[in-house]
Design a protein around this motif. Structure first.
Motif, short mmCIF file in Angstrom:
data_model
loop_
_atom_site.label_atom_id
_atom_site.label_comp_id
_atom_site.label_asym_id
_atom_site.label_seq_id
_atom_site.Cartn_x
_atom_site.Cartn_y
_atom_site.Cartn_z
N ASN A 1 -72.68 15.52 55.02
CA ASN A 1 -71.70 14.80 54.21
C ASN A 1 -72.42 13.99 53.13
N TRP B 1 -75.69 22.39 46.72
CA TRP B 1 -74.33 22.12 46.21
C TRP B 1 -74.38 21.63 44.76
N LEU C 1 -70.74 20.03 53.82
CA LEU C 1 -71.59 20.97 53.09
C LEU C 1 -72.40 21.78 54.09
N SER D 1 -73.44 20.75 59.40
CA SER D 1 -72.99 20.43 58.05
C SER D 1 -73.48 19.05 57.68
N GLN E 1 -68.48 14.39 49.07
CA GLN E 1 -68.23 15.73 49.56
C GLN E 1 -68.46 15.77 51.07
N ALA F 1 -78.95 20.79 51.59
CA ALA F 1 -77.51 21.01 51.48
C ALA F 1 -76.98 20.36 50.20
#
Length: 421
Positions: free
Chosen positions: A397, A170, A413, A395, A410, A166
């Motif tokens: 972080n 990104w 993600l 997700s 962020q 992830a």
């Protein structure tokens, strides 16, 4: 903020199956106005590491998960007439040690659940738990070697490979480049978890060559002291980032190697168990982690006012928690909250009587656990029989150090799909 309740209006309808219980809610919504019952105590076994490679972070991890069970027993369990008692055992993050301890643990506690530290626990107990009918809940990321159906060992997060994928996806998008990110992986063969992490990362790179290239995987001892030669080699091969998902000692050795080589602008990617704060503390200066990243499917324990931080403050203020708000603490809170909420549902279904480990596992597999019910410590979780961790809807972080400050980089993600390795 109502810490005991744990829901916000946007979650009320979906959370009906797993409604978090404050004392007031338990008295009115579930048991009417009945008087509080005498509590029946159920045991939870905790696998800790007070003398092995993670002894330096165990105070926070073990302390925070213990405080969660104390909170749950007082504010949720008491109106239901049940309590959860945690007892820790030192497994030293060692498969043989954990395997040798398990028969005595089971005989002594007859636990309804085990909260562990990760790979060694899964490797030692994975084949025993189905016959013993006790679920294991880890707040570490999952593992490819345990990626099997009908699991009894559960992870509250996807695999480490999913989490770092992830981040890499990104970062690659942020760069807008046509060339892949090039990383060097610092790993070890002393633990099945470490081996699995680099295999998963290598699989993601193989399947996504436009996003990621692993220039080399370096194998070291469990607690390396000097990695200068190895790090120099991977940098000469073009690595612009190091992935170090072992322990804090590995991060320290990698960072000192970068210092010796004059390459302090190379970021290091770490996880929750060897996060930026704990690694910076081990190095002796948080500034040494400037520009590095930590990534995981858990709350990032910064000073920001979040539901997770507010819940931690409640544990500190009302339950004598002495731990610091760190990634190991968040890991401890995550596994304890998941275990407690699963037991909560099982106890409600059986009226608090005769709850077994099998009941707790069934609750894990059938009840969706919303992020609001873990105070944002985890994302929404829905387990099933296909894997020991949720396969969809997760997700990750990202935290970082910017100008010497620990910050959220962020949130949320999307975790990409990775083929099983």
């Amino acid at each position: 903020m109502n810490i005991g309740h744990g829901l916000n209006p946007g979650h009320r309808r979906e959370a009906a199956t797993w409604r978090p219980l404050s004392v007031a809610l338990a008295a009115t919504a579930v048991f009417g106005m009945q008087p509080v019952q005498a509590q029946t105590t159920y045991n939870v076994a905790g696998i800790a590491d007070f003398t092995g490679p993670y002894a330096d972070v165990m105070k926070d991890l073990a302390g925070c998960r213990k405080a969660v069970f104390e909170w749950w027993s007082e504010e949720v369990g008491k109106p239901m007439g049940v309590a959860l008692r945690l007892k820790d055992y030192d497994g030293r993050y060692d498969v043989a040690q954990i395997a040798s301890l398990w028969p005595g643990i089971k005989s002594e506690l007859n636990p309804v659940a085990v909260v562990g530290l990760g790979g060694p626990d899964t490797a030692a107990l994975g084949q025993r738990l189905p016959s013993d009918k006790v679920p294991l809940i880890n707040s570490t990321a999952g593992y490819g070697f345990a990626w099997k159906p009908d699991a009894w060992a559960f992870n509250t997060r996807p695999t480490y490979a999913h989490e770092v994928a992830a981040l890499y996806t990104w970062l690659h998008q942020q760069r807008g480049a046509n060339t892949p990110l090039k990383i060097g992986v610092i790993s070890s063969e002393v633990s099945p978890a470490y081996v699995d992490i680099h295999k998963g990362t290598e699989r993601f790179a193989k399947d996504n060559p436009k996003i990621l290239e692993v220039v080399e995987t370096v194998y070291t001892e469990a607690q390396p002291t000097d990695l200068t030669q190895q790090v120099n080699r991977v940098l000469r091969k073009g690595a612009t980032m190091l992935q170090v998902l072992g322990n804090t000692a590995s991060v320290v050795a990698a960072r000192r190697a970068l210092q010796a080589l004059g390459k302090t602008d190379i970021p290091i990617v770490v996880s929750a168990h060897n996060g930026l704060l704990s690694s910076g503390k081990a190095i002796g200066d948080l500034n040494q982690m400037e520009g590095s990243f930590e990534v995981y499917s858990l709350a990032v324990p910064t000073e920001d006012e979040t539901p997770a931080r507010a819940f931690f403050n409640k544990l500190r203020g009302s339950y004598k928690l002495q731990a610091a708000y760190t990634t190991p603490c968040v890991m401890g809170m995550a596994q304890a909250l998941v275990a407690a909420r699963a037991f909560e549902h099982a106890a409600k279904a059986k009226g608090g009587k005769g709850v077994t480990g099998e009941d707790v596992r069934n609750a894990l597999l059938t009840q969706k656990l919303l992020s609001a019910q873990t105070f944002g410590v985890t994302p929404d979780l829905q387990f099933n029989t296909e894997a020991p961790f949720p396969l969809e809807g997760l997700s990750a972080n990202v935290g970082t150090i910017e100008k010497g400050k620990y910050r959220i980089k962020q949130l949320n993600l999307p975790v990409p799909t990775i083929a099983k390795w």
